[in-house]
Design a protein around this motif. Structure first.
Motif, PDB file in Angstrom:
ATOM      1  N   PRO B 249     -59.549  52.838 -26.619  1.00  0.00           N
ATOM      2  CA  PRO B 249     -60.687  52.395 -25.812  1.00  0.00           C
ATOM      3  C   PRO B 249     -60.663  50.902 -25.492  1.00  0.00           C
ATOM      4  CG  PRO B 249     -61.399  53.600 -27.770  1.00  0.00           C
ATOM      5  CD  PRO B 249     -59.956  53.297 -27.953  1.00  0.00           C
ATOM      6  N   ASP B 250     -59.884  50.141 -26.211  1.00  0.00           N
ATOM      7  CA  ASP B 250     -59.889  48.686 -26.054  1.00  0.00           C
ATOM      8  C   ASP B 250     -58.662  48.147 -25.340  1.00  0.00           C
ATOM      9  OD1 ASP B 250     -62.269  48.125 -27.875  1.00  0.00           O
ATOM     10  OD2 ASP B 250     -60.969  49.333 -29.147  1.00  0.00           O
ATOM     11  N   ALA B 251     -57.619  48.992 -25.242  1.00  0.00           N
ATOM     12  CA  ALA B 251     -56.325  48.489 -24.780  1.00  0.00           C
ATOM     13  C   ALA B 251     -56.413  47.845 -23.400  1.00  0.00           C
ATOM     14  CB  ALA B 251     -55.303  49.624 -24.785  1.00  0.00           C
ATOM     15  N   HIS B 252     -57.367  48.294 -22.589  1.00  0.00           N
ATOM     16  CA  HIS B 252     -57.425  47.728 -21.233  1.00  0.00           C
ATOM     17  C   HIS B 252     -57.700  46.230 -21.251  1.00  0.00           C
ATOM     18  CE1 HIS B 252     -61.844  47.222 -20.770  1.00  0.00           C
ATOM     19  NE2 HIS B 252     -61.922  48.237 -21.604  1.00  0.00           N
ATOM     20  N   PHE B 253     -58.382  45.743 -22.300  1.00  0.00           N
ATOM     21  CA  PHE B 253     -58.630  44.307 -22.342  1.00  0.00           C
ATOM     22  C   PHE B 253     -57.319  43.526 -22.428  1.00  0.00           C
ATOM     23  CE2 PHE B 253     -62.898  45.646 -23.877  1.00  0.00           C
ATOM     24  CZ  PHE B 253     -63.657  45.005 -22.912  1.00  0.00           C
ATOM     25  N   PHE B 254     -56.322  44.149 -23.072  1.00  0.00           N
ATOM     26  CA  PHE B 254     -55.042  43.438 -23.176  1.00  0.00           C
ATOM     27  C   PHE B 254     -54.209  43.600 -21.908  1.00  0.00           C
ATOM     28  CE2 PHE B 254     -51.488  46.337 -24.221  1.00  0.00           C
ATOM     29  CZ  PHE B 254     -50.415  45.513 -23.897  1.00  0.00           C
ATOM     30  N   THR B 255     -54.204  44.802 -21.321  1.00  0.00           N
ATOM     31  CA  THR B 255     -53.433  44.926 -20.070  1.00  0.00           C
ATOM     32  C   THR B 255     -54.092  44.084 -18.965  1.00  0.00           C
ATOM     33  OG1 THR B 255     -54.635  46.935 -19.390  1.00  0.00           O
ATOM     34  CG2 THR B 255     -52.591  47.238 -20.625  1.00  0.00           C
ATOM     35  N   GLU B 256     -55.414  43.987 -19.026  1.00  0.00           N
ATOM     36  CA  GLU B 256     -56.106  43.192 -18.001  1.00  0.00           C
ATOM     37  C   GLU B 256     -55.924  41.697 -18.254  1.00  0.00           C
ATOM     38  OE1 GLU B 256     -59.796  45.213 -18.459  1.00  0.00           O
ATOM     39  OE2 GLU B 256     -59.187  46.830 -17.114  1.00  0.00           O
ATOM     40  N   ALA B 257     -55.897  41.309 -19.534  1.00  0.00           N
ATOM     41  CA  ALA B 257     -55.614  39.909 -19.856  1.00  0.00           C
ATOM     42  C   ALA B 257     -54.227  39.535 -19.343  1.00  0.00           C
ATOM     43  CB  ALA B 257     -55.703  39.676 -21.364  1.00  0.00           C
ATOM     44  N   ARG B 258     -53.284  40.427 -19.549  1.00  0.00           N
ATOM     45  CA  ARG B 258     -51.921  40.160 -19.097  1.00  0.00           C
ATOM     46  C   ARG B 258     -51.895  39.985 -17.577  1.00  0.00           C
ATOM     47  NH1 ARG B 258     -47.723  44.872 -18.012  1.00  0.00           N
ATOM     48  NH2 ARG B 258     -45.758  43.745 -17.935  1.00  0.00           N
ATOM     49  N   MET B 259     -52.597  40.856 -16.872  1.00  0.00           N
ATOM     50  CA  MET B 259     -52.645  40.736 -15.426  1.00  0.00           C
ATOM     51  C   MET B 259     -53.332  39.437 -15.047  1.00  0.00           C
ATOM     52  SD  MET B 259     -51.110  42.278 -13.286  1.00  0.00           S
ATOM     53  CE  MET B 259     -50.362  43.661 -14.100  1.00  0.00           C
ATOM     54  N   ASN B 260     -54.215  38.983 -15.909  1.00  0.00           N
ATOM     55  CA  ASN B 260     -54.996  37.771 -15.655  1.00  0.00           C
ATOM     56  C   ASN B 260     -54.213  36.504 -16.018  1.00  0.00           C
ATOM     57  OD1 ASN B 260     -57.560  37.034 -14.604  1.00  0.00           O
ATOM     58  ND2 ASN B 260     -58.210  36.386 -16.655  1.00  0.00           N
ATOM     59  N   GLY B 261     -52.939  36.658 -16.348  1.00  0.00           N
ATOM     60  CA  GLY B 261     -52.111  35.492 -16.597  1.00  0.00           C
ATOM     61  C   GLY B 261     -51.802  35.204 -18.049  1.00  0.00           C
ATOM     62  N   THR B 262     -52.378  36.000 -18.967  1.00  0.00           N
ATOM     63  CA  THR B 262     -52.096  35.801 -20.392  1.00  0.00           C
ATOM     64  C   THR B 262     -50.666  36.246 -20.699  1.00  0.00           C
ATOM     65  OG1 THR B 262     -54.395  36.282 -20.894  1.00  0.00           O
ATOM     66  CG2 THR B 262     -52.830  36.464 -22.717  1.00  0.00           C
ATOM     67  N   LYS B 263     -49.961  35.432 -21.463  1.00  0.00           N
ATOM     68  CA  LYS B 263     -48.610  35.808 -21.882  1.00  0.00           C
ATOM     69  C   LYS B 263     -48.727  36.733 -23.096  1.00  0.00           C
ATOM     70  CE  LYS B 263     -44.154  34.290 -21.385  1.00  0.00           C
ATOM     71  NZ  LYS B 263     -43.451  34.176 -20.109  1.00  0.00           N
ATOM     72  N   VAL B 264     -48.066  37.881 -23.029  1.00  0.00           N
ATOM     73  CA  VAL B 264     -48.184  38.865 -24.108  1.00  0.00           C
ATOM     74  C   VAL B 264     -46.828  39.067 -24.774  1.00  0.00           C
ATOM     75  CG1 VAL B 264     -48.787  41.227 -24.693  1.00  0.00           C
ATOM     76  CG2 VAL B 264     -50.070  40.045 -22.905  1.00  0.00           C
TER      77      VAL B 264
END
Lengths: 380, 940
Positions: B249-264
């Motif tokens: 349920p939370d994983a989208h925050f990380f895929t969206e952060a990545r799209m938002n420029g966060t380096k993962v």
């Protein structure tokens, strides 16, 4: 090509960079539409498959169907579709291609009712073992390539509700139709006599044969969930408009799914497909003009053992992606490769723009603040 | 039949409008002409077919009480009294328009709870093992007789009375897991245990979900941000935390952060699902994580990328350590009658050792207590100090850390060689991590389930603290293993322990299982003393409890075990020791359950519980800041009862025994007995300690009746500051965000901001609950000094001498298809997998053993063997076998814990030292299982 009979056409975009492979969509569909009678148990109107992989049904992409564009490599020079329908492809087999659904004898193992008290092993029937065993998600996370360069991605699939649906054209009883008001493709459950030409005709194998009802069945785009011009009172008066969408969309917990109608420039599907041009069709060479588009998957560079890899290379070979995704059936492989690289460049530059503190319409859409940004059938 | 061409098809579509007037009346079962199926199809009268399938009578709101951290609110649709469809409600209120919402929350398992409501595994009426009493070896065979509630409860009540009389109350054990997943369900059992004097067992440490590095370094069990704060990170390391599978349920925050420029960056030995959405995958060799972290710490410090003002203020790096004893310099060293909990800094302004503000001995941890004022502490150096016993030299913790890092094993080349990584990659990640702020590490079970999990934790936290990445939005070390924290904590404890926590026997389950399963240690060779000597020391010193009292000396054994809301027997490490040695000691095992899981199957009495959609309860998680309700969407089916009502009816059955006794067993004594009068038990259960005594909570002072489930839930809401004023009915209308946090949390909850940790430390300079009042990396407890773990260090995985011949690392991560054992047996889930237990292996390893995909194989070592089907995948490195955990024993005659052992790490037995003080689920030995090796062969 204008198709004036269809007043509106649903369009969908799946962002593969957000797909979790969690199959919540599959479960959302399964538990509503196909879990109640035995003839439907093997059906997955929605499925998610690990790619590269054999898919569901097994090797569906090699079974034929669709429109014969007279050139299996969809080379250049084709200015107009000259295709004939290919519906004499083989039918998928229940055991080998789909995998028969397993049952378990919990009654015997866990409780005395009818069982031998000494039995401690749950016995599924049929037993999913042996060379021919298969299932909807059999290849889950089974990667291609060698570790540490192995790669894979998740590909969710539903009926594409194609603009030129081969299933519809293949039906000898004309029991399949495309609705005027939303362009979805339905199998008339009264008229269908289970001839299965639609199963052969659909190259995506998204129609299924119910051998107990002797009818073909497929994704209905959850039309009872949505405001429907045919029936004023849908049984869901308490649902907000954004949730009057298909289960697999509202339930997509990875928030990868966008839906809206073609022709409305305010709909994010159209911005992604037409304005930002970051979404492609799966196997457009099959000629059916799918209305489901995918944002192709990025992937970390291979190996992880060198700083060279810290650049922007993707470990999934672009050739692999280009063999699956493209804009239309006219495109050459080289054009598809170029398009995918263009999309990746767009994503990279927009990401960088936001990371540097700027704004980006594309990123705002992809990060999708709320449900109303993804589920836009209410926009009309 | 005509073949369409695509051109004709398109043409037909364009011209054929308006020609179709055929009505439904003409739709005989003959081939009626349909001129144009493309848009104007005339026979749409069949469409209600599917509409009728979707029609429902009503829907209700509920949730799933599984330890998944999801805390997802669902709606269940009911037709003709049957739940036929579950859907995510997706109505969590927005936090901030700039952060994606928490909607929808759910997963494919939650969508399929109805299988447990109606499936063959559902428990319908009380069951008693057919050959009970005695014949304990016959447990687990599914041989039951149906009983009435009265008979089953009477049997249990009489057995409890007899056991207390013959063996003492501390031989009766209550095992439940995860209050946060269902407060009322857990509280009911503990409430009864508290009244009758039984032992309450821990779970978080035993499941190895507790990250010991958190209490060691911060003095808190764990405190993590809600997942929405991932979106605020600029550099995000996923370290053994497979968000794609385990935080669906939370994983989208990380895929969206990545799209938002966060380096993962994903650090995993296998190219696992979450790695596919990372920017960089770091294929670290299993078990070498702490070495990688230490290698990066060295790079950060060598390049001067550490945040000097931050670590002077918020860590123990400038604290002075005696070079003669390796102990902190304490006030008691310097001043007659000085405190053991006051410590020194070297002040560069005055050129002398001064007491550090904000340490445990300096007074209560109030805002501003950490302010350094005029002190400018030296971060490095060796200084002379005159103590009560003479002149010595002291040096700072930071200097000692730098010295430690000079060891050859932390050199880049050596780190690269042992972790299996490229040196340039390690350097680049370390530098990018230290220079891209805010940076965050999300640590998961992949790192925490190792024997040296505390070192893994501490080295990662060190990376963050050195770079100033603790206490700010988007930064932090976030650990999500288990739905561990309860938001309304005060009211939960009030409900669960009416006599008060000091009057409750608590037990760390790792230690209890190790001792009573007669486990033989296989790590003694790593330590100066045997593990049993460390245990004896810990129990004798009162650092760790061990019930029944005196076990180590007088051989007393546990007698009765209750299991509810948990699957202790299935999940237990060291399955063979458990079944061979521990279970036979138990005269009675009772399982409260809505389904027949492995623990229920091995019980003597099974009490049928209401399913998750048949009761009132509450649910919260670390992953978001809302509280959500369970409601009885339908009434409990068959003869099932809610857990709360089962505990009440057991209280009534105990009352009927007329028993009463003076409890004089520790912590009580003949001089300080606890009267346990069963003749008022039900009334005590319903009303004891229900007065409101908190002046900050307005309203009716009580007492209240807890006789029904909803009232108990409302009582919980009323009696905690975090939820006071909320009503159950409000929550049923829509989940609510907590307005505030208690002292169990390290940050305030602010409107418009995603919750993140240690904000009070940094924004308000409020001390932590550690001895030094700050992030503590130097632990001078004698045990730590004795095993050279006073500072974070790397120690390789434990390879027991008996396991040298087993070449494959046995990795059992959490997966996407189950929450531990729940849903492992669910048919609709299994159909989306391979149908039965699978083990993943690299193609080379399979080829070396002549194995084919889907072969039936045996996985074995010196502890035991397991059976599974082979799944060959090149995402798995050579040298590793991977099986997702939680398989029920009955799925394939074996589970996944047959090859594991219970191991006790001596550092986690320590006590009597500031934050190292036993508290249930907060501090105590963890039950690791990843340091296991196996071999695989074809089953013949």
């Amino acid at each position: 090509m204008a198709l004036t009979n269809i007043q509106k056409q649903v369009r969908m975009v799946f962002d593969l960079n957000k797909c979790l492979g969690c199959q919540t969509c599959t479960s959302a569909c399964k538990t509503q539409w196909t879990d109640r009678n035995q003839g439907q148990q093997y059906m997955y109107w929605n499925n998610v498959e690990t790619q590269p992989g054999r898919g569901y049904p097994k090797y569906y992409d090699m079974m034929g169907g669709g429109w014969d564009v007279k050139n299996p490599t969809y080379a250049s020079g084709l200015t107009e579709p000259l295709s004939a329908l290919r519906f004499n492809s083989p039918l998928p087999k229940v055991n080998e291609s789909y995998g028969a659904p397993w049952e378990y004898n919990y009654d015997q193992v866990l409780k005395t009712s009818g069982g031998t008290p000494t039995k401690t092993q749950v016995v599924p029937s049929p037993d999913p073992s042996g060379a021919n065993a298969y299932g909807m998600n059999w290849d889950e996370d089974v990667a291609t390539g060698n570790y540490p360069n192995a790669y894979y991605f998740y590909l969710p699939r539903i009926c594409n509700h194609c603009t030129t649906p081969a299933c519809l054209a293949a039906c000898p009883r004309k029991a399949i139709y495309k609705r005027q008001e939303d362009g979805i493709v339905l199998v008339d459950q009264n008229r269908c006599r289970g001839f299965r030409y639609c199963v052969k005709g659909c190259p995506y194998k998204k129609t299924y044969f119910n051998h107990l009802e002797n009818k073909s069945q497929k994704c209905i785009f959850c039309y009872p969930r949505r405001t429907d011009s045919l029936e004023a009172t849908d049984p869901q008066p308490q649902l907000a408009p954004t949730f009057q969408s298909n289960f697999c969309f509202t339930q997509c917990v990875g928030r990868i799914r966008f839906v809206g109608f073609s022709g409305n420039p305010a709909a994010n599907v159209n911005k992604l497909i037409d304005t930002w041009r970051v979404a492609l069709r799966l196997h457009p060479e099959w000629g059916t003009e799918p209305n489901l588009y995918y944002i192709p998957p990025l992937s970390p560079p291979g190996g992880g053992t060198s700083t060279e890899a810290l650049g922007t290379q993707n470990r999934i070979p672009v050739d692999v992606l280009a063999s699956m995704f493209g804009d239309d059936h006219l495109q050459t492989h080289a054009q598809r490769v170029a398009r995918i690289e263009e999309i990746f460049a767009t994503l990279a530059s927009e990401r960088a723009k936001v990371a540097a503190g700027g704004g980006s319409e594309l990123i705002a859409i992809l990060t999708a603040h709320s449900e109303a940004d993804r589920l836009q059938l209410h926009l009309g | 039949m005509k073949e369409w061409t695509r051109r004709e098809f398109l043409k037909a579509g364009i011209v054929a409008t308006g020609t179709l007037a055929a009505s439904e009346l003409l739709a005989f079962d003959v081939l009626n002409p349909v001129a144009d199926p493309y848009g104007a199809y005339p026979y749409r009268g069949w469409e209600p077919t599917y509409r009728n399938q979707w029609k429902f009578d009503y829907f209700g709101r509920s949730a799933h009480s599984v330890n998944c951290t999801g805390s997802c609110t669902w709606r269940a649709f009911v037709k003709n009294g049957i739940i036929f469809k579950e859907e995510q409600f997706a109505d969590y209120p927005e936090i901030n328009p700039k952060i994606p919402v928490h909607n929808p929350r759910g997963c494919q398992k939650g969508a399929n709870h109805k299988e447990y409501v109606y499936g063959a595994m559902r428990t319908k009426y009380p069951l008693i093992r057919a050959d009970y009493p005695g014949n304990n070896q016959n447990r687990g065979k599914g041989n039951w007789r149906r009983a009435t509630w009265d008979e089953a409860l009477g049997l249990i009540a009489n057995k409890i009375r007899d056991t207390i009389q013959s063996s003492g109350p501390d031989t009766v054990n209550f095992y439940a897991a995860i209050p946060a997943k269902h407060f009322i369900t857990v509280a009911g059992g503990f409430r009864l245990a508290n009244l009758i004097g039984a032992t309450a067992m821990s779970f978080y440490d035993w499941y190895c979900d507790l990250p010991p590095g958190s209490p060691q370094t911060w003095g808190v069990q764990t405190d993590s941000c809600e997942s929405a704060d991932w979106f605020n990170s600029k550099y995000l390391i996923l370290w053994g935390a497979n968000l794609l599978e385990t935080r669906i349920p939370d994983a989208h925050f990380f895929t969206e952060a990545r799209m938002n420029g966060t380096k993962v960056v994903a650090i995993f030995p296998d190219y696992n699902p979450v790695s596919i959405h990372a920017d960089i995958h770091v294929p670290v060799k299993p078990g070498t994580d702490a070495l990688l972290a230490m290698g990066m710490v060295k790079i950060i410090i060598d390049n001067g990328l550490h945040d000097v003002p931050y670590i002077k203020q918020y860590t123990d790096m400038p604290f002075l350590v005696r070079n003669d004893t390796n102990r902190f310099l304490r006030e008691s060293d310097m001043v007659d009658g000085g405190s053991d909990a006051k410590f020194y800094l070297w002040d560069t302004v005055t050129g002398k050792a001064v007491l550090a503000p904000g340490t445990m001995g300096m007074g209560p941890p109030v805002d501003g207590a950490l302010t350094l004022g005029a002190i400018n502490p030296a971060l490095e150096g060796t200084y002379p100090v005159g103590t009560l016993t003479g002149n010595i030299t002291v040096s700072t913790v930071f200097s000692r850390l730098k010295l430690k890092l000079m060891a050859p094993q932390y050199g880049l080349a050596s780190v690269a060689a042992e972790t299996g990584l490229d040196a340039n990659l390690i350097r680049q990640i370390a530098i990018d991590f230290a220079t891209t702020k805010p940076a965050r590490i999300i640590e998961g079970a992949g790192v925490n389930h190792w024997f040296h999990n505390d070192l893994n934790n501490r080295t990662e936290i060190l990376m963050l603290a050195l770079t100033g990445n603790v206490g700010k939005p988007g930064s932090g070390w976030d650990h999500y293993v288990g739905q561990e924290k309860i938001w309304p904590e005060a009211s939960f404890f009030k409900l669960a322990f009416p006599l008060g926590r000091p009057r409750q026997r608590f037990q760390n389950t790792t230690l209890w299982t190790y001792v009573h399963a007669d486990v033989v240690s296989d790590v003694d060779h790593l330590y100066p003393r045997t593990i049993n000597q460390y245990i004896k020391e810990s129990v004798d010193n009162g650092w760790m409890p061990l019930w029944p009292k005196g076990t180590l000396d007088n051989g007393r054994q546990p007698k009765v075990l209750f299991i509810w809301g948990a699957n202790y027997i299935n999940q237990s490490k060291g399955w063979n020791d458990l079944t061979k040695n521990l279970l036979p000691k138990l005269d009675l095992i009772v399982d409260l359950n809505f389904r027949m899981d492995t623990s229920a199957l091995h019980a003597d009495v099974v009490l049928p519980a209401a399913s998750m959609f048949e009761k009132w309860d509450l649910n919260s998680t670390d992953l978001h800041s809302y509280i959500i309700p369970f409601t009885p969407v339908i009434n409990p089916l068959h003869q099932s009862r809610t857990d709360w009502q089962i505990w009440r009816s057991l209280a009534a059955a105990l009352q009927a025994t007329g028993f009463s006794f003076n409890d004089t067993t520790a912590p009580f004594s003949p001089a300080n007995p606890q009267l346990r009068n069963f003749s008022t038990l039900l009334n005590d259960f319903d009303t004891m300690n229900t007065h409101n005594t908190n002046p900050n909570i307005p309203g009716d002072p009580g007492p209240f009746s807890l006789a029904n489930d909803k009232d108990a839930a409302q009582f919980m809401l009323n009696q905690a500051e975090e939820t006071s004023g909320m009503t159950m009915d409000q929550l049923v209308a829509q989940p609510r965000r907590f307005p505030k946090t208690s002292e169990a949390w390290t940050s305030d909850l602010k409107a418009g901001e995603a919750y993140h940790n240690f904000q009070r430390l940094v924004e308000r300079k409020r001390p932590l609950g550690t001895l030094v009042g700050r992030q503590q990396f130097y632990i001078d407890h004698p045990t730590y000094l004795g095993v050279r773990e006073e500072l974070p260090v790397y120690k390789p995985p434990v390879d027991a001498p008996t396991q040298g011949q087993y070449p494959l690392r046995w990795i059992t991560p959490h997966g996407r298809w189950s929450i531990h054992s729940t849903w492992r047996d669910a048919k609709f889930q299994l159909r989306m997998q391979r149908g039965r237990t699978v083990v993943y292996l690299n193609p080379k390893e399979a080829a070396n053993r002549g194995l084919q995909d889907n072969d039936e194989v045996v996985i074995f070592n010196n502890h035991g063997s397991e059976i599974a089907r082979l799944d060959i995948s090149s995402r798995i490195p050579v040298g590793m076998a991977l099986m997702y955990h939680g398989w029920e024993k009955f799925m394939n005659t074996t589970g996944w814990q047959e090859v594991t052992n219970v191991r006790i790490n001596p550092t986690q037995l320590a006590g009597g030292y500031g934050q190292l003080t036993f508290r249930l689920n907060y501090w105590g030995p963890t039950g690791s299982q990843k340091d296991t090796r196996v071999e695989i062969k074809k089953k013949v």
